[in-house]
Design a protein around this motif. Structure first.
Motif, PDB file in Angstrom:
ATOM      1  N   SER A 117      -0.280  -5.380  -7.799  1.00 25.61           N
ATOM      2  CA  SER A 117      -0.630  -5.563  -6.622  1.00 25.61           C
ATOM      3  C   SER A 117      -0.913  -4.319  -5.714  1.00 25.61           C
ATOM      4  O   SER A 117      -1.738  -3.910  -4.860  1.00 25.61           O
ATOM      5  N   VAL A 118      -0.532  -3.103  -6.515  1.00 28.93           N
ATOM      6  CA  VAL A 118      -0.875  -1.619  -6.181  1.00 28.93           C
ATOM      7  C   VAL A 118      -2.101  -1.390  -6.550  1.00 28.93           C
ATOM      8  O   VAL A 118      -3.039  -0.816  -5.917  1.00 28.93           O
ATOM      9  N   GLN A 130      -5.118  -2.499  -4.313  1.00 24.84           N
ATOM     10  CA  GLN A 130      -5.051  -2.092  -2.822  1.00 24.84           C
ATOM     11  C   GLN A 130      -6.545  -1.382  -2.501  1.00 24.84           C
ATOM     12  O   GLN A 130      -7.121  -0.688  -3.342  1.00 24.84           O
ATOM     13  N   THR A 131      -7.152  -1.782  -1.391  1.00 20.56           N
ATOM     14  CA  THR A 131      -8.252  -1.391  -1.091  1.00 20.56           C
ATOM     15  C   THR A 131      -8.314   0.313  -0.544  1.00 20.56           C
ATOM     16  O   THR A 131      -9.327   0.906  -0.547  1.00 20.56           O
ATOM     17  N   TYR A 132      -7.258   0.760  -0.258  1.00 20.55           N
ATOM     18  CA  TYR A 132      -7.019   2.017  -0.014  1.00 20.55           C
ATOM     19  C   TYR A 132      -6.897   2.851  -1.418  1.00 20.55           C
ATOM     20  O   TYR A 132      -6.175   2.730  -2.237  1.00 20.55           O
ATOM     21  N   PHE A 143       2.486  -6.107  -2.633  1.00 12.59           N
ATOM     22  CA  PHE A 143       1.454  -5.894  -1.643  1.00 12.59           C
ATOM     23  C   PHE A 143       0.471  -6.868  -1.502  1.00 12.59           C
ATOM     24  O   PHE A 143      -0.250  -7.283  -2.417  1.00 12.59           O
ATOM     25  N   LYS A 177      -3.722  -7.143  -0.680  1.00 14.83           N
ATOM     26  CA  LYS A 177      -4.718  -5.955  -0.942  1.00 14.83           C
ATOM     27  C   LYS A 177      -4.861  -4.955   0.171  1.00 14.83           C
ATOM     28  O   LYS A 177      -5.276  -3.988  -0.243  1.00 14.83           O
ATOM     29  N   ASN A 178      -4.766  -5.287   1.319  1.00  8.44           N
ATOM     30  CA  ASN A 178      -4.982  -4.420   2.530  1.00  8.44           C
ATOM     31  C   ASN A 178      -3.782  -3.624   2.934  1.00  8.44           C
ATOM     32  O   ASN A 178      -3.852  -3.098   4.183  1.00  8.44           O
ATOM     33  N   HIS A 179      -2.613  -3.979   2.546  1.00  7.21           N
ATOM     34  CA  HIS A 179      -1.258  -3.343   3.117  1.00  7.21           C
ATOM     35  C   HIS A 179      -1.269  -1.862   3.312  1.00  7.21           C
ATOM     36  O   HIS A 179      -1.114  -1.506   4.557  1.00  7.21           O
ATOM     37  N   ILE A 180      -1.762  -0.954   2.539  1.00  7.55           N
ATOM     38  CA  ILE A 180      -1.702   0.494   2.722  1.00  7.55           C
ATOM     39  C   ILE A 180      -2.662   0.683   3.642  1.00  7.55           C
ATOM     40  O   ILE A 180      -2.652   1.550   4.441  1.00  7.55           O
ATOM     41  N   GLU A 181      -4.027   0.160   3.447  1.00 11.75           N
ATOM     42  CA  GLU A 181      -5.176   0.499   4.390  1.00 11.75           C
ATOM     43  C   GLU A 181      -4.794   0.233   5.981  1.00 11.75           C
ATOM     44  O   GLU A 181      -4.981   1.194   6.957  1.00 11.75           O
ATOM     45  N   THR A 207       1.388  -8.410   5.278  1.00 12.75           N
ATOM     46  CA  THR A 207       0.752  -7.952   4.138  1.00 12.75           C
ATOM     47  C   THR A 207       1.647  -7.411   3.117  1.00 12.75           C
ATOM     48  O   THR A 207       1.421  -7.005   2.087  1.00 12.75           O
TER      49      THR A 207
END
Length: 283
Positions: free
Chosen positions: A26-27, A30-32, A98, A100-104, A197
């Motif tokens: 899941s990390v 990430q899109t970020y 996460f 996919k867009n969690h960090i972003e 997210t």
């Protein structure tokens, strides 16, 4: 790609290889970018160490963090936090994952005037029992005392988490809650991001630290002693301990003063859960 700040992600793990793989992927999804994933094993014997080492060889931004002995999740988190290089930092439990867009999303909404930001799914329970936090999108220390509105993870600037010495390793439960209390007390309110997210998996069948009732009671009593100079905080933590079954002589006036919406929600929820357990255990 624009020049964006590095985000560090700490991931403690212990004997949950299948769940760990899900968390790690899941990390990776990430899109970020840029990110660094700091995985700390707490003495696994199920092949987790070998898996982490193989992933660290394959991806330059994955790092296996070594530490001495098996001392629990707070120790593992602190081992990663102490060497994190990111401007921002967040955490992931090995049994969660996460989207996919969690960090972003969190980085985009972060504001440095807050102590941290956290993702929260907007629900009827939040609207009814924490209306001020939902409306203002802020959670202050005095509100957090009555209910852990934040949950188990935040995103913040790394120096803030390092400056409070990370997680208190003397706590056997509620380590996240205890940390957010110190964060908001020192750096001000946490910001609420209405996002779904971060997925906390409570149905995987393995034991979760949050399920240990006796450890929770000890935690609340310890917090009551720590914040005894703040009357409402001491009383709120004593009430939490008593609701979990601790035999405490708490005056009715104190109970009434501490029974805000968050406490009422927790109390009613616990009563319903106990009733349902009794009903189905007799079937």
């Amino acid at each position: 790609m624009e020049n964006r700040p590095l985000v560090s992600i700490y991931l403690p793990t212990f004997n949950r290889l299948a769940l760990l793989k899900r968390a790690v992927h899941s990390v990776l999804d990430q899109t970020y970018r840029p990110i660094e994933l700091l995985i700390v094993d707490d003495g696994s014997t199920d092949g987790s160490i070998e898996y982490i080492e193989s992933m660290a060889k394959k991806y330059h931004y994955i790092k296996k963090i070594s530490k001495d002995g098996s001392r629990g999740a707070p120790s593992s988190r602190n081992a990663a936090i102490s060497i994190a290089r990111g401007k921002y930092i967040t955490g992931l439990d090995d049994d969660d994952y996460f989207k996919k867009n969690h960090i972003e999303k969190l980085v985009a909404e972060y504001e440095e005037s807050y102590s941290c930001i956290f993702a929260k799914r907007l629900s009827w329970g939040g609207v009814v029992f924490a209306p001020r936090c939902i409306i203002t999108r802020k959670v202050f220390f005095h509100q957090l005392v009555f209910s852990n509105i934040i949950g188990n993870q935040v995103l913040t600037e790394t120096y803030k988490l390092q400056s409070i010495n990370g997680f208190d390793e003397s706590f056997d439960s509620c380590q996240d809650y205890e940390t957010w209390l110190r964060m908001t007390q020192k750096y001000g309110p946490a910001k609420v991001a209405f996002l779904n997210t971060y997925v906390a998996d409570k149905n995987h069948g393995n034991e979760r630290i949050s399920n240990k009732i006796e450890a929770k009671k000890k935690c609340y009593l310890k917090l009551a002693d720590r914040y005894k100079r703040i009357d409402y905080a001491e009383n709120a933590f004593l009430l939490k301990a008593s609701l979990l079954g601790e035999d405490l002589d708490i005056p009715l006036s104190v109970k009434i003063n501490c029974m805000n919406w968050g406490a009422i929600y927790s109390f009613v929820k616990k009563c319903i859960q106990n009733r349902l357990k009794q009903k189905f255990s007799n079937v």
